[in-house]
Design a protein around this motif. Structure first.
Motif, PDB file in Angstrom:
ATOM      1  N   GLN A 303       0.961  -1.216   0.128  1.00 54.14           N
ATOM      2  CA  GLN A 303      -0.229  -0.125  -0.018  1.00 54.14           C
ATOM      3  C   GLN A 303       0.896   1.245  -0.223  1.00 54.14           C
ATOM      4  O   GLN A 303       0.688   2.109  -0.876  1.00 54.14           O
ATOM      5  CB  GLN A 303      -0.808  -0.113   1.310  1.00 54.14           C
ATOM      6  CG  GLN A 303      -1.819   1.229   1.257  1.00 54.14           C
ATOM      7  CD  GLN A 303      -2.990   0.862   2.252  1.00 54.14           C
ATOM      8  OE1 GLN A 303      -2.514   0.498   3.619  1.00 54.14           O
ATOM      9  NE2 GLN A 303      -4.162   1.040   1.967  1.00 54.14           N
ATOM     10  N   ALA A 306       2.331   1.728  -3.434  1.00 57.13           N
ATOM     11  CA  ALA A 306       1.456   2.193  -4.448  1.00 57.13           C
ATOM     12  C   ALA A 306       1.350   3.690  -4.218  1.00 57.13           C
ATOM     13  O   ALA A 306       1.396   4.539  -5.128  1.00 57.13           O
ATOM     14  CB  ALA A 306       0.338   1.429  -4.254  1.00 57.13           C
ATOM     15  N   MET A 320       5.787  -0.677 -10.325  1.00 59.52           N
ATOM     16  CA  MET A 320       4.377  -0.542 -11.042  1.00 59.52           C
ATOM     17  C   MET A 320       4.614  -1.273 -12.447  1.00 59.52           C
ATOM     18  O   MET A 320       3.471  -1.792 -12.811  1.00 59.52           O
ATOM     19  CB  MET A 320       3.739   0.562 -10.878  1.00 59.52           C
ATOM     20  CG  MET A 320       3.510   1.319  -9.684  1.00 59.52           C
ATOM     21  SD  MET A 320       2.346   0.221  -8.613  1.00 59.52           S
ATOM     22  CE  MET A 320       3.396  -0.377  -7.432  1.00 59.52           C
ATOM     23  N   LEU A 349      -2.331  -2.344  -4.105  1.00 55.44           N
ATOM     24  CA  LEU A 349      -1.576  -2.006  -5.338  1.00 55.44           C
ATOM     25  C   LEU A 349      -2.703  -1.110  -6.174  1.00 55.44           C
ATOM     26  O   LEU A 349      -2.418  -0.113  -6.510  1.00 55.44           O
ATOM     27  CB  LEU A 349      -0.686  -2.970  -6.208  1.00 55.44           C
ATOM     28  CG  LEU A 349       0.478  -3.351  -5.552  1.00 55.44           C
ATOM     29  CD1 LEU A 349       1.359  -4.117  -6.617  1.00 55.44           C
ATOM     30  CD2 LEU A 349       1.365  -1.940  -5.387  1.00 55.44           C
ATOM     31  N   ALA A 353      -3.310   2.784  -6.539  1.00 55.99           N
ATOM     32  CA  ALA A 353      -2.881   3.281  -7.752  1.00 55.99           C
ATOM     33  C   ALA A 353      -3.817   2.873  -8.926  1.00 55.99           C
ATOM     34  O   ALA A 353      -3.084   2.154  -9.554  1.00 55.99           O
ATOM     35  CB  ALA A 353      -1.476   3.008  -7.846  1.00 55.99           C
ATOM     36  N   MET A 357      -2.128   1.279 -12.352  1.00 58.73           N
ATOM     37  CA  MET A 357      -2.251  -0.047 -12.662  1.00 58.73           C
ATOM     38  C   MET A 357      -3.134  -0.453 -13.995  1.00 58.73           C
ATOM     39  O   MET A 357      -2.572  -1.373 -14.535  1.00 58.73           O
ATOM     40  CB  MET A 357      -2.739  -0.843 -11.370  1.00 58.73           C
ATOM     41  CG  MET A 357      -1.651  -0.703 -10.170  1.00 58.73           C
ATOM     42  SD  MET A 357       0.109  -1.006 -10.768  1.00 58.73           S
ATOM     43  CE  MET A 357       0.005  -2.667 -11.449  1.00 58.73           C
TER      44      MET A 357
END
Length: 423
Positions: A303, A306, A320, A349, A353, A357
């Motif tokens: 977390q 991200a 990422m 993730l 984000a 992603m």
């Protein structure tokens, strides 16, 4: 003998009629007696008798009159969604999340308890659970004996209707969870893989969008997927469908828990993301990042990584990119084989984000699949994953309860709303 057969047939017909009425009320917010009669092809007198019985036991409520341009306005009926409940439980490595779900699949009460579970035997874990579910009912002022239909469990692992074969929670396999809990609690019990429960819950949330072909991925410490194809949950020949974390996405990489290398899990799981990120940091960057987040690097998690990516930290963005590449590679395989209408991805993730992603996953899908397979694809990030999972796993008991009779596993108790009506 003939009289007994005729009596049995009449009772079966009555049970089917009651079940059909209950199932209409389950999905309709308001319906009149006339509408029920037309929808089910039953006489008005039959509907009246059934509704009177349902109202007497508290299953159905009468509402105000419906709008009508002529004649007397019919009164609407609705199910009393809080007539009965299911206790839904999610077991994870570090916590237990318990929810009380009503007949409409709504969470009326939930509680999260920090509880390290890894390494304990199943019997030890379940002995801790037994008083917990009863306490939750007391907290919510729910009568355990009278109001609770059963208990549903969602947990990681390869699971059939009653037994856990493999799970990250306990090293003791093949434990008969359903029968043990059912005998101990005196209630019907259902057990489901957590990703499958998530998939069922997500589908319930988006009805009537009615995604009959969908995939829900959970990207956490392990990687799992729930698959619905042609409206049916895909379990697999040995009940291991959805173990997408062990899909081979590279010819090399770290050794996976399954004994192979190149598995998706070794690139995108929470622990893999942390290892990847820390390995990219120079000593100076590591010191700067630790100061920036106010947390030692050994306590950093997916977390936080991200969030750093969203702030433009190069090392986090590099992670990422890699996660997006390997997730995209796995998902393109699924798209090419199953052609799902929807794919939903959950995990820290993707939740933290989302844009970063999904952009990277879409890039791979468009590059490696034909447009006809993705032009109508819905790809989105899962929200409220634990509550969605609780709703999904509760549906395993609710669906059984709305049938005429339980036709599931023989080693757990039957549950039927029809039998509670007294009709």
């Amino acid at each position: 003998m003939l009289d007994e057969l005729q009596s049995g047939n009449q009772q079966m017909i009555r049970d089917i009629n009651v079940s059909n009425v209950l199932n209409v009320l389950r999905v309709q917010d308001a319906v009149s007696r006339v509408e029920l009669s037309h929808a089910l092809g039953l006489g008005k007198s039959t509907i009246t008798v059934i509704i009177n019985a349902l109202m007497s036991c508290g299953a159905v409520e009468e509402m105000g009159a419906q709008q009508s341009s002529i004649g007397r306005k019919p009164r609407s009926l609705r199910m009393n969604s809080n007539w009965k409940y299911v206790i839904a439980v999610r077991l994870d490595i570090s916590q237990v999340h318990v929810g009380i779900i009503n007949l409409k699949g709504q969470i009326i009460y939930d509680k999260k308890i920090a509880k390290p579970l890894r390494g304990y035997s199943w019997e030890d874990i379940l002995r801790e659970l037994v008083p917990l579910v009863r306490t939750i009912c007391l907290d919510a002022k729910i009568d355990w004996e009278h109001d609770v239909l059963g208990v549903s469990l969602a947990l990681p692992g390869v699971i059939n209707t009653s037994t856990v074969s493999i799970s990250r929670l306990s090293k003791w396999p093949e434990f008969p969870i359903a029968s043990w809990l059912s005998e101990t609690l005196g209630k019907a019990v259902a057990v489901e893989n957590d990703a499958n429960a998530l998939c069922l819950g997500e589908r319930m949330k988006y009805t009537p969008a009615n995604l009959d072909d969908m995939l829900v991925m959970l990207v956490e410490d392990g990687i799992g997927a729930g698959i619905i194809a042609n409206g049916m949950m895909v379990k697999g020949g040995s009940l291991g469908a959805g173990q997408i974390g062990h899909m081979k996405v590279s010819d090399d990489g770290m050794l996976c828990s399954c004994g192979q290398t190149g598995c998706l899990e070794t690139f995108v799981s929470n622990s893999a993301v942390k290892t990847n990120f820390v390995a990219r940091l120079s000593p100076e960057a590591a010191e700067e990042i630790a100061g920036k987040i106010g947390t030692p690097l050994d306590q950093i998690d997916a977390q936080i990584i991200a969030r750093l990516a969203m702030q433009g930290v190069p090392e986090a963005l590099g992670v990422m990119d890699e996660v997006g590449f390997y997730m995209g590679r796995a998902i393109t395989t699924v798209v090419n084989i199953l052609n799902p209408a929807g794919i939903v991805i959950g995990g820290p993730l993707f939740e933290e984000a989302e844009h970063l992603m999904l952009e990277r996953v879409w890039k791979m899908i468009r590059a490696e699949t034909a447009p006809v397979l993705w032009s109508n694809l819905q790809l989105r990030v899962l929200r409220d994953k634990t509550k969605t999972m609780l709703i999904g796993v509760a549906s395993q008991i609710l669906d059984r309860a709305f049938r005429v009779r339980h036709d599931g596993s023989p080693d757990t108790m039957e549950v039927s709303l029809v039998s509670m009506v007294g009709f």
